[in-house]
Scaffold this active site. Structure first.
Site, short mmCIF file in Angstrom:
data_model
loop_
_atom_site.label_atom_id
_atom_site.label_comp_id
_atom_site.label_asym_id
_atom_site.label_seq_id
_atom_site.Cartn_x
_atom_site.Cartn_y
_atom_site.Cartn_z
CB CYS A 66 62.64 34.30 36.61
SG CYS A 66 60.93 34.37 36.07
CG HIS A 99 41.74 45.69 44.71
ND1 HIS A 99 40.93 45.92 43.62
CD2 HIS A 99 41.90 46.90 45.30
CE1 HIS A 99 40.61 47.21 43.56
NE2 HIS A 99 41.20 47.82 44.57
#
Length: 156
Positions: A66, A99
């Site tokens: 976007c 992670h």
């Protein structure tokens, strides 16, 4: 991997290059729109389209573009099972998967150019969740929040 790719009007100039790069990396893109430039379209519509494909198991990850990437991230993270992050640097695009097991990369079409976009997509798609105990523990807590707080998952 199957990768859902979408954009609103502000991310649209990056979309075709991202799709071609996903293919070049050996993945299968699923284009969820926009299919043409429409200055009146809205990023939440494409966030829902990407989430549907991922939640149904038709894609492992997604990429949504976007204007800034921020609106896309806000909309996507409302949906159960989606872990989206706006990444405009290589470290975050890779580390977010390793992670935090992010499954949607959000890019700002008004922030990054086509060359950086392809580098970010490469880092995101080449990264693997580490499986380290501390990351598994933290991801479990995130998933618990997802389940306890609810979402529109069942309505998709």
């Amino acid at each position: 991997m199957n990768i859902a790719v979408g954009s609103d009007h502000a991310g649209y100039p990056l979309k075709e290059g991202v799709i071609q790069h996903v293919k070049a990396l050996g993945h299968s893109p699923t284009d969820v729109g926009a299919y043409g430039f429409d200055p009146d379209d809205d990023y939440p519509d494409f966030a829902i389209a990407i989430a549907k494909v991922i939640i149904k198991g038709e894609a492992e990850r997604g990429i949504l573009m976007c204007g800034s990437g921020v609106g896309a991230v806000v909309a996507l993270n409302k949906m159960r099972g989606i872990r989206a992050c706006v990444c405009h640097d290589l470290y975050s695009a890779q580390q977010g998967v390793e992670h935090d097991d992010i499954n949607v990369l959000c890019l700002g079409g008004r922030i990054v150019g086509p060359n950086l976009a392809t580098e970010l997509v490469t880092a995101f798609l080449n990264a693997k969740f580490s499986g380290e105990e501390r990351h598994v523990r933290r991801l479990g807590k995130v998933k618990d929040l997802d389940n306890r707080l609810g979402s529109i998952h069942t309505q998709l």
